[in-house]
Design a protein around this motif. Structure first.
Motif, short mmCIF file in Angstrom:
data_model
loop_
_atom_site.label_atom_id
_atom_site.label_comp_id
_atom_site.label_asym_id
_atom_site.label_seq_id
_atom_site.Cartn_x
_atom_site.Cartn_y
_atom_site.Cartn_z
N CYS A 143 0.93 -1.23 0.14
CA CYS A 143 -0.11 -0.03 -0.14
C CYS A 143 0.74 1.28 -0.01
N LYS A 144 2.05 1.18 0.69
CA LYS A 144 2.80 2.42 0.68
C LYS A 144 4.29 1.91 1.10
N THR A 154 2.80 5.01 -3.04
CA THR A 154 1.55 4.85 -2.66
C THR A 154 0.42 4.14 -3.54
N GLU A 156 -3.43 3.07 -2.63
CA GLU A 156 -4.53 3.10 -1.63
C GLU A 156 -5.74 3.09 -2.68
#
Length: 156
Positions: A143-144, A154, A156
């Motif tokens: 996700c990151k 990133t 998301e």
């Protein structure tokens, strides 16, 4: 460019000697879907084998520390922090696990965070499989990530 192959196409561990040390963080997520009875018992903490999420959390942290023993080209890292958290998604009967792993070094901790979240979910499965063999582990992802030459990422 695939960095784990030399000019002859042979696998090797990437040389990070000349890389700068930076703070590096990786956050990963994954989900386990289950039947209503299993979901409720985990949420209530009434599974006969014990504290499912507590044990799952410890398993994920331990796995992050052992990633280089499992993934052939991963460098052994000094992990400065590892955390596993859980989110209940009542409507979907899903438990979402999130792993955050940190280091200060020459290479990132994405694989450590992915290994942590995967092992955490596998531990939930292991502890509950007698009740629900149809559980499904899905959507494991980065996700990151921060730090390093490639910069921040990133998803998301």
């Amino acid at each position: 460019m695939l960095t784990h192959f030399n000019k002859e196409g042979k696998a090797f561990m990437v040389d990070v000697t000349e890389k700068k040390e930076t703070e590096r963080v990786a956050v990963t997520k994954g989900e386990i879907t289950m039947n209503l009875e299993t979901y409720k018992k985990i949420k209530e903490g009434t599974i006969q084998k014990g504290d499912v999420l507590g044990i799952s959390r410890i398993a994920g942290i331990m796995a992050a520390k052992k990633t280089s023993e499992l993934i052939p080209m991963c460098h052994p890292l000094f992990i400065t922090g590892a955390e596993i958290s859980f989110k209940f998604k009542d409507k979907e009967l899903i438990i979402e696990a999130t792993a955050t792993v940190k280091t200060f070094g020459k290479t990132g901790v994405e694989m450590e965070a992915l290994t942590a979240v995967s092992t955490s979910l596998l531990t939930i499965y292991d502890m509950c499989k007698a009740m629900d063999k149809n559980m499904s582990i899905d959507n494991i992802r980065l996700c990151k990530k921060t730090g390093g030459k490639s910069g921040d990422f990133t998803n998301e």
